[in-house]
Motif scaffolding. Structure first.
Motif, short mmCIF file in Angstrom:
data_model
loop_
_atom_site.label_atom_id
_atom_site.label_comp_id
_atom_site.label_asym_id
_atom_site.label_seq_id
_atom_site.Cartn_x
_atom_site.Cartn_y
_atom_site.Cartn_z
N GLU A 1 26.30 37.24 40.08
CA GLU A 1 26.60 37.22 38.65
C GLU A 1 25.47 36.61 37.83
N ARG B 1 28.54 44.83 30.38
CA ARG B 1 29.07 44.46 31.68
C ARG B 1 30.29 45.31 31.97
N ASP C 1 29.13 44.85 39.68
CA ASP C 1 29.04 44.37 41.05
C ASP C 1 29.36 45.48 42.05
#
Length: 150
Positions: A43, A66, A81
């Motif tokens: 992160e 994001r 991610d």
């Protein structure tokens, strides 16, 4: 993407971290009319990448967001991610040196690795070389520029 050639560009980071190289790759992807997903499990690294997408290039900032927001589909560059193209991206950048594939192959993947992930990158290079429809390129930093290497 059956029958389509998928390109994987291996970027060996020796001088600059992925965060420094990604704005240039992102700008090139956008200039080619493509969207990009940038993946890292770290992160803090995604935060640094986000900051540099706004400030690294003096002539422009690179709009991004994001993953997980209601505006994912509108983002030209999506930081995530996982390799899921919620923004419709056909390009993937792997920033943390950990190879990932999405459910559907991306047309182009930028796989960035450093000394710590070198062996995993070599293993990935060999494994991808056994698959049909994958074109591999290797890039290294030399004298402040990226050059195609052996």
């Amino acid at each position: 993407m059956c029958g389509t050639i998928v390109r994987v560009d291996f970027y060996q980071l020796s001088r600059d971290p992925a965060e420094a190289a990604l704005p240039l790759i992102a700008r090139a992807a956008l200039n080619a009319g493509e969207r990009l997903v940038v993946v890292s499990a770290d992160e803090a690294q995604l935060g640094r990448i986000g900051d540099l997408l706004w400030s690294k290039l003096p002539d422009t900032f690179l709009a991004h967001g994001r993953t997980g927001s209601p505006d994912d589909a509108r983002q030209p560059i999506l930081l995530s991610d996982r390799p899921e193209p919620a923004n419709g991206a056909k390009f993937l950048a792997i920033a943390d040196g950990v190879w990932r594939e999405g459910a559907e192959p991306f047309a182009r993947t930028f796989y960035m690795f450093d000394e710590a992930t070198l062996q995993a990158a070599r293993d990935c290079w060999r494994a991808l070389g056994t698959r049909d429809g994958i074109e591999r390129k290797f890039w290294k930093q030399q004298g402040g520029k990226w050059v195609e290497g052996p």
